[in-house]
Write a protein that holds these residues in place. Structure first.
Motif, PDB file in Angstrom:
ATOM      1  N   LEU A 146       0.822  -1.215   0.000  1.00 12.70           N
ATOM      2  CA  LEU A 146       0.000   0.000   0.000  1.00 12.70           C
ATOM      3  C   LEU A 146       0.853   1.261   0.000  1.00 12.70           C
ATOM      4  N   PHE A 147       1.937   1.270   0.759  1.00  7.38           N
ATOM      5  CA  PHE A 147       2.788   2.457   0.844  1.00  7.38           C
ATOM      6  C   PHE A 147       3.404   2.782  -0.515  1.00  7.38           C
ATOM      7  N   TYR A 148       4.116   1.833  -1.096  1.00  8.54           N
ATOM      8  CA  TYR A 148       4.755   2.105  -2.381  1.00  8.54           C
ATOM      9  C   TYR A 148       3.737   2.152  -3.513  1.00  8.54           C
ATOM     10  N   GLN A 174      -6.166   6.024   3.422  1.00 11.90           N
ATOM     11  CA  GLN A 174      -7.174   5.671   4.421  1.00 11.90           C
ATOM     12  C   GLN A 174      -6.668   4.551   5.334  1.00 11.90           C
ATOM     13  N   LYS A 175      -6.021   3.540   4.748  1.00  9.77           N
ATOM     14  CA  LYS A 175      -5.460   2.452   5.547  1.00  9.77           C
ATOM     15  C   LYS A 175      -4.364   2.966   6.470  1.00  9.77           C
ATOM     16  N   MET A 176      -3.509   3.832   5.938  1.00  7.73           N
ATOM     17  CA  MET A 176      -2.394   4.340   6.732  1.00  7.73           C
ATOM     18  C   MET A 176      -2.896   5.209   7.888  1.00  7.73           C
ATOM     19  N   GLU A 177      -3.996   5.919   7.694  1.00  4.67           N
ATOM     20  CA  GLU A 177      -4.584   6.711   8.783  1.00  4.67           C
ATOM     21  C   GLU A 177      -5.040   5.806   9.927  1.00  4.67           C
ATOM     22  N   VAL A 178      -5.662   4.689   9.570  1.00  2.00           N
ATOM     23  CA  VAL A 178      -6.117   3.739  10.591  1.00  2.00           C
ATOM     24  C   VAL A 178      -4.925   3.173  11.352  1.00  2.00           C
ATOM     25  N   TRP A 179      -3.897   2.758  10.617  1.00  5.09           N
ATOM     26  CA  TRP A 179      -2.719   2.164  11.256  1.00  5.09           C
ATOM     27  C   TRP A 179      -1.951   3.187  12.089  1.00  5.09           C
ATOM     28  N   ALA A 181      -3.215   5.639  13.763  1.00  3.23           N
ATOM     29  CA  ALA A 181      -3.948   5.785  15.025  1.00  3.23           C
ATOM     30  C   ALA A 181      -3.584   4.670  16.004  1.00  3.23           C
ATOM     31  N   GLU A 182      -3.172   3.519  15.472  1.00  2.00           N
ATOM     32  CA  GLU A 182      -2.797   2.385  16.318  1.00  2.00           C
ATOM     33  C   GLU A 182      -1.319   2.415  16.707  1.00  2.00           C
ATOM     34  N   SER A 183      -0.468   2.953  15.821  1.00  4.32           N
ATOM     35  CA  SER A 183       0.974   2.974  16.093  1.00  4.32           C
ATOM     36  C   SER A 183       1.609   4.154  15.371  1.00  4.32           C
ATOM     37  N   VAL A 184       1.746   5.259  16.066  1.00  2.44           N
ATOM     38  CA  VAL A 184       2.379   6.448  15.489  1.00  2.44           C
ATOM     39  C   VAL A 184       3.804   6.128  15.059  1.00  2.44           C
ATOM     40  N   TRP A 185       4.525   5.393  15.877  1.00  2.00           N
ATOM     41  CA  TRP A 185       5.939   5.107  15.597  1.00  2.00           C
ATOM     42  C   TRP A 185       6.121   4.452  14.230  1.00  2.00           C
ATOM     43  N   ASN A 186       5.299   3.465  13.923  1.00  2.00           N
ATOM     44  CA  ASN A 186       5.498   2.670  12.714  1.00  2.00           C
ATOM     45  C   ASN A 186       4.928   3.304  11.453  1.00  2.00           C
ATOM     46  N   PHE A 187       3.899   4.143  11.584  1.00  2.00           N
ATOM     47  CA  PHE A 187       3.163   4.545  10.389  1.00  2.00           C
ATOM     48  C   PHE A 187       3.084   6.049  10.137  1.00  2.00           C
ATOM     49  N   GLU A 188       3.363   6.866  11.132  1.00  2.00           N
ATOM     50  CA  GLU A 188       3.155   8.304  10.969  1.00  2.00           C
ATOM     51  C   GLU A 188       3.954   8.873   9.799  1.00  2.00           C
ATOM     52  N   ASN A 189       5.225   8.500   9.691  1.00  4.63           N
ATOM     53  CA  ASN A 189       6.061   9.073   8.634  1.00  4.63           C
ATOM     54  C   ASN A 189       5.558   8.681   7.249  1.00  4.63           C
TER      55      ASN A 189
END
Length: 277
Positions: A146-148, A174-179, A181-189
């Protein structure tokens, strides 16, 4: 421990999962290449289909590392070590995890090396397919698919204004927003970088500039050195295209990207970046 008690299939799967996690999350490429090579050599004699598939799933990681390192296979083969035939065969065999894993690696290397035209048809064919797979897709690999896939889609949308690409990007965000919210460290960037590229694609230049900066800071703070490199490189390209950045700012961003890629061990990418206009 698994090998000690004869749980060979479990040991092989655990080794494969560790290799994928290390590769995508930015472990240093030189020592990782040695570990993956050892894994492949130690399992080359295994013949059961389940073990063979586990072994084959690690081969694209080794080739991806070699591509990024600029060794043996060379950067010119970034789009060739995973072919359409490989992806199609995995689908025919209903090996969806294998197919998605190869796709994620192919998209990552193609995007990093900016070989975008070569992968456009593949991305269009497979992204929507795996969206429909939903929870059946590989639960770690789909993060990077999803990221790439989102980054590629936003590039293609800027080129064509084809709504298909914006729809794929919107799904990824949309998926990255959900993730996040669960883990800022892994997904915010990752979320910030996708948002920056979406603002850029939509002509919202001030918002894009802010999100690129946030993506760089978040990647650095959370120690994703490879994604910090990517955020700096994309920010530099944005400022050049937008015409709103001076040469010193762009040069500083490229210098930081080069430093991060070198720290990661992606010497092949460094060479490509320094040679690019």
């Amino acid at each position: 421990m698994s090998l000690k008690y004869g749980m060979i299939d479990y040991a092989l799967f655990s080794g494969m999962a560790l290799a994928y996690r290390a590769f995508f999350t930015g472990s240093l490429l030189q020592p990782l290449r040695k570990e993956v090579a050892l894994y492949l050599r130690s399992n080359v004699e295994r013949h059961k289909r389940s073990r063979k598939l586990t072994h084959l799933m690690v081969v694209p990681i080794f080739n991806g590392i070699s591509c990024l390192r600029g060794s043996s296979s060379g950067t010119e083969n970034a789009e060739k070590f995973i072919t359409e035939e490989h992806l199609a065969e995995a689908l025919r065999n209903k090996e969806f995890m294998f197919c998605e894993s190869m796709l994620a690696i192919k998209m990552m290397c193609s995007f990093i090396f900016r070989r975008l035209n070569e992968i456009k048809a593949t991305v269009r064919q497979y992204l929507e397919l795996f969206e429909r797979q939903g929870s059946a897709s590989a639960q770690f690999i789909n993060i990077y698919r999803l990221f790439y896939g989102g980054l590629l889609s936003l590039h293609f949308y800027r080129e064509s204004r084809d709504q298909f690409w914006m729809d794929r990007a919107a799904h990824a965000i949309q998926k990255m927003e959900v993730w996040t919210a669960e883990s800022v460290w892994n997904f915010e960037n990752k979320l910030f970088l996708l948002q920056a590229e979406r603002h850029y694609a939509s002509g919202e230049m001030d918002c894009a500039a802010e999100k690129y900066k946030l993506a760089q800071e978040s990647s650095k703070n959370h120690r994703f050195v490879h994604e910090e490199a990517l955020a700096c490189e994309l920010a530099a390209a944005f400022h050049v295209k937008a015409g709103n950045g001076n040469a010193i700012v762009v040069a500083e961003l490229i210098d930081r990207a080069v430093t991060c890629y070198q720290t990661w061990g992606a010497e092949g990418k460094v060479e490509s970046l320094l040679l690019s206009p």
